[in-house]
Design a protein around this motif. Structure first.
Motif, PDB file in Angstrom:
ATOM      1  N   SER A 117     -33.183 -27.171  -8.881  1.00 54.24           N
ATOM      2  CA  SER A 117     -32.100 -28.151  -8.954  1.00 54.24           C
ATOM      3  C   SER A 117     -32.686 -29.520  -9.238  1.00 54.24           C
ATOM      4  O   SER A 117     -33.872 -29.763  -9.018  1.00 54.24           O
ATOM      5  CB  SER A 117     -31.306 -28.163  -7.640  1.00 54.24           C
ATOM      6  OG  SER A 117     -30.141 -28.935  -7.757  1.00 54.24           O
ATOM      7  N   SER A 181     -29.552 -25.956 -13.389  1.00 56.74           N
ATOM      8  CA  SER A 181     -28.126 -25.961 -13.709  1.00 56.74           C
ATOM      9  C   SER A 181     -27.468 -27.251 -13.244  1.00 56.74           C
ATOM     10  O   SER A 181     -26.464 -27.684 -13.806  1.00 56.74           O
ATOM     11  CB  SER A 181     -27.430 -24.770 -13.037  1.00 56.74           C
ATOM     12  OG  SER A 181     -27.941 -23.559 -13.509  1.00 56.74           O
ATOM     13  N   THR A 210     -30.163 -22.030 -18.747  1.00 57.28           N
ATOM     14  CA  THR A 210     -29.809 -22.174 -17.343  1.00 57.28           C
ATOM     15  C   THR A 210     -29.549 -20.774 -16.792  1.00 57.28           C
ATOM     16  O   THR A 210     -29.312 -19.833 -17.545  1.00 57.28           O
ATOM     17  CB  THR A 210     -28.565 -23.045 -17.166  1.00 57.28           C
ATOM     18  OG1 THR A 210     -27.490 -22.491 -17.958  1.00 57.28           O
ATOM     19  CG2 THR A 210     -28.818 -24.475 -17.610  1.00 57.28           C
ATOM     20  N   HIS A 211     -29.571 -20.653 -15.457  1.00 55.46           N
ATOM     21  CA  HIS A 211     -29.372 -19.351 -14.820  1.00 55.46           C
ATOM     22  C   HIS A 211     -28.608 -19.570 -13.531  1.00 55.46           C
ATOM     23  O   HIS A 211     -28.829 -20.545 -12.819  1.00 55.46           O
ATOM     24  CB  HIS A 211     -30.732 -18.687 -14.536  1.00 55.46           C
ATOM     25  CG  HIS A 211     -30.645 -17.253 -14.134  1.00 55.46           C
ATOM     26  ND1 HIS A 211     -30.136 -16.859 -12.917  1.00 55.46           N
ATOM     27  CD2 HIS A 211     -30.990 -16.112 -14.789  1.00 55.46           C
ATOM     28  CE1 HIS A 211     -30.180 -15.542 -12.833  1.00 55.46           C
ATOM     29  NE2 HIS A 211     -30.689 -15.055 -13.958  1.00 55.46           N
ATOM     30  N   SER A 212     -27.723 -18.654 -13.212  1.00 59.60           N
ATOM     31  CA  SER A 212     -26.934 -18.796 -11.992  1.00 59.60           C
ATOM     32  C   SER A 212     -27.832 -18.737 -10.765  1.00 59.60           C
ATOM     33  O   SER A 212     -28.887 -18.107 -10.773  1.00 59.60           O
ATOM     34  CB  SER A 212     -25.874 -17.700 -11.909  1.00 59.60           C
ATOM     35  OG  SER A 212     -26.478 -16.426 -11.798  1.00 59.60           O
ATOM     36  N   THR A 232     -21.203 -19.141 -10.996  1.00 56.54           N
ATOM     37  CA  THR A 232     -21.388 -18.921 -12.434  1.00 56.54           C
ATOM     38  C   THR A 232     -20.872 -20.094 -13.274  1.00 56.54           C
ATOM     39  O   THR A 232     -21.077 -20.107 -14.497  1.00 56.54           O
ATOM     40  CB  THR A 232     -20.685 -17.633 -12.893  1.00 56.54           C
ATOM     41  OG1 THR A 232     -19.291 -17.724 -12.622  1.00 56.54           O
ATOM     42  CG2 THR A 232     -21.258 -16.421 -12.182  1.00 56.54           C
ATOM     43  N   TRP A 234     -21.626 -23.461 -12.566  1.00 57.48           N
ATOM     44  CA  TRP A 234     -22.649 -24.502 -12.655  1.00 57.48           C
ATOM     45  C   TRP A 234     -23.603 -24.306 -13.820  1.00 57.48           C
ATOM     46  O   TRP A 234     -23.911 -25.260 -14.539  1.00 57.48           O
ATOM     47  CB  TRP A 234     -23.401 -24.622 -11.324  1.00 57.48           C
ATOM     48  CG  TRP A 234     -22.533 -25.193 -10.248  1.00 57.48           C
ATOM     49  CD1 TRP A 234     -21.873 -24.518  -9.269  1.00 57.48           C
ATOM     50  CD2 TRP A 234     -22.176 -26.569 -10.076  1.00 57.48           C
ATOM     51  NE1 TRP A 234     -21.130 -25.373  -8.494  1.00 57.48           N
ATOM     52  CE2 TRP A 234     -21.304 -26.650  -8.967  1.00 57.48           C
ATOM     53  CE3 TRP A 234     -22.514 -27.746 -10.750  1.00 57.48           C
ATOM     54  CZ2 TRP A 234     -20.768 -27.850  -8.517  1.00 57.48           C
ATOM     55  CZ3 TRP A 234     -21.981 -28.943 -10.304  1.00 57.48           C
ATOM     56  CH2 TRP A 234     -21.120 -28.990  -9.203  1.00 57.48           C
ATOM     57  N   PRO A 235     -24.139 -23.091 -14.048  1.00 61.32           N
ATOM     58  CA  PRO A 235     -25.034 -22.945 -15.210  1.00 61.32           C
ATOM     59  C   PRO A 235     -24.339 -23.055 -16.553  1.00 61.32           C
ATOM     60  O   PRO A 235     -24.992 -23.333 -17.565  1.00 61.32           O
ATOM     61  CB  PRO A 235     -25.637 -21.541 -15.018  1.00 61.32           C
ATOM     62  CG  PRO A 235     -24.688 -20.838 -14.123  1.00 61.32           C
ATOM     63  CD  PRO A 235     -24.097 -21.883 -13.227  1.00 61.32           C
ATOM     64  N   VAL A 258     -27.047 -19.430 -21.581  1.00 63.51           N
ATOM     65  CA  VAL A 258     -26.577 -19.388 -20.190  1.00 63.51           C
ATOM     66  C   VAL A 258     -26.773 -17.966 -19.692  1.00 63.51           C
ATOM     67  O   VAL A 258     -26.254 -17.023 -20.290  1.00 63.51           O
ATOM     68  CB  VAL A 258     -25.097 -19.793 -20.085  1.00 63.51           C
ATOM     69  CG1 VAL A 258     -24.639 -19.760 -18.628  1.00 63.51           C
ATOM     70  CG2 VAL A 258     -24.876 -21.179 -20.688  1.00 63.51           C
ATOM     71  N   SER A 261     -24.221 -15.373 -15.930  1.00 64.54           N
ATOM     72  CA  SER A 261     -22.953 -16.020 -15.593  1.00 64.54           C
ATOM     73  C   SER A 261     -21.800 -15.342 -16.307  1.00 64.54           C
ATOM     74  O   SER A 261     -20.701 -15.894 -16.385  1.00 64.54           O
ATOM     75  CB  SER A 261     -22.998 -17.504 -15.980  1.00 64.54           C
ATOM     76  OG  SER A 261     -24.002 -18.171 -15.253  1.00 64.54           O
TER      77      SER A 261
END
Length: 428
Positions: A117, A181, A210-212, A232, A234-235, A258, A261
């Motif tokens: 983060s 994310s 990005t990744h969940s 799912t 946020w990413p 992405v 997600s």
């Protein structure tokens, strides 16, 4: 065997690997060893908190590790990993961090794996990322034709250090980059400060993903449903920050994805963004979108993809709106929410009535193009381990299969083709 009946070259766009956390010490700069000891000392407390919040189910965890003890070693043991991939019929994979998604016992130092983060300590965040990236480069180098390692990139830190890590990761043999994310209190991704990073990623031909995983859990209290409803989202959020701010226009060589997600959210988002750009009634009061030179769907088809882990039937039904080549299937090995160790049965249940040519794209060929896999090198392996169209229950009469999807394919992105909306029979 004809080309139509050849086994699939399956490439999972979302798998995970990571050392048992304490074993990262040799890959971590010595000056961070005391901080690492402090981080390790807090593991039991963090696990207890996960259990209290419902993120960890004690009974499920015990059963999961008991049932899959040997296979789970593939999270860090290269030999065991190949056995598991072969058993699933997976020829190659894209490798994200955190092999253990139940007890977090393979978390990268300082929590910079799937929980990466924007608010992490800049020094600890980069140190933890580099430790994982060093190990991962060693790991994927054992069978480079089968693995694309995803480097962790704390992109909200000092730009020069971030760009240097992009280049170092590329030189070490890694092939993609995972950014947070969430940027939390740092500059959002529309900020021009990140342009050198996007330029370096494009120059190095390293897709950015990005990744969940990360979410503002402190806001949710004990209400797990809020977390699972948002995790799912946020990413996906960086996608429209990058798109509307012109990042894809300024950096046409940048690929962005992405992961884990789903892709169920993309058709409506794309419809909405295209209509705004193309001057729908609700957007006429807005100023022109000066940063964009083309409608959003063109950037999607040129530069954006979705690692649609455990792709659902509902999502496949929308593939002509999303774009067949934009959907990259993933197994999520070795996470319990994925398809391992029953991938073959899952594929038959999910893809049985999808045209073979489209299945080949979604199960591997599109991922090969995005991540640079050599399908000719993978072909002999696929002939040995890959499921055939018949194994997936797909009919020999592909003309009939194609015809059954003709209406959906013709309608496609209905807001561009002037066809009726395929489900409701109306044009929104």
């Amino acid at each position: 065997m004809t080309a139509q009946h050849d086994p699939y070259v399956i490439i999972s766009s979302d798998c995970h690997a990571g050392l048992p956390t304490e074993e990262y010490r040799p890959y971590l700069d010595a000056r961070f060893h005391q901080d690492f000891d402090d981080f390790l000392a807090g593991r039991d407390r963090r696990r207890e908190e996960m259990t209290r919040l419902g993120i960890r189910n004690e009974a499920f965890a015990a059963q999961w590790f008991s049932d899959n003890e040997e296979g789970l070693k593939g999270g860090w043991d290269a030999g065991q990993r190949l056995k598991e991939l072969d058993g699933d019929g997976v020829a190659a994979e894209v490798v994200f961090p955190d092999a253990d998604a139940v007890d977090s016992q393979t978390a990268a130092p300082f929590g910079v794996g799937l929980g990466l983060s924007g608010d992490q300590d800049p020094d600890l965040g980069m140190a933890g990322a580099q430790a994982h990236n060093r190990w991962l480069a060693d790991f994927v180098s054992q069978h480079p034709e089968r693995h694309c390692g995803v480097a962790l990139l704390p992109v909200t830190g000092e730009v020069d250090r971030v760009v240097a890590e992009v280049r170092r990761a590329k030189e070490s043999g890694l092939g993609a980059l995972m950014i947070p994310s969430m940027w939390v209190d740092k500059a959002p991704y529309h900020d021009r400060r990140y342009d050198p990073v996007w330029a370096a990623a494009a120059e190095c031909a390293m897709p950015v993903l990005t990744h969940s995983g990360a979410a503002p859990r402190e806001e949710y209290g004990d209400h797990l449903g809020i977390y699972v409803s948002e995790v799912t989202w946020w990413p996906a959020r960086p996608l429209w920050f990058l798109l509307w701010s012109g990042v894809f226009e300024r950096h046409p060589g940048l690929k962005f994805g992405v992961a884990e997600s789903g892709c169920w959210w993309l058709p409506n988002l794309l419809w909405f963004m295209d209509r705004l750009y193309l001057g729908a009634h609700g957007g006429k009061k807005l100023s022109p979108f000066a940063e964009l030179k083309r409608p959003p769907h063109e950037y999607l088809d040129r530069q954006i993809f979705v690692c649609a882990t455990n792709t659902k039937r509902r999502e496949l039904a929308q593939r002509y709106e999303i774009g067949v080549d934009n959907i990259l299937w993933g197994s999520d090995f070795p996470h319990p929410e994925g398809t391992w160790p029953d991938t073959r049965a899952w594929l038959a249940k999910t893809f049985h009535d999808i045209p073979v040519a489209e299945t080949r794209r979604m199960l591997g060929l599109a991922a090969a193009e995005v991540f640079g896999f050599d399908t000719e090198r993978l072909a002999p392996l696929a002939r040995r381990i890959g499921p055939t169209p018949a194994d997936l229950g797909q009919a020999d009469d592909q003309e009939a299969v194609e015809a059954s999807w003709a209406r959906s394919r013709e309608v496609g992105r209905h807001w561009l083709t002037d066809h009726d909306f395929p489900t409701l029979g109306v044009t929104p």
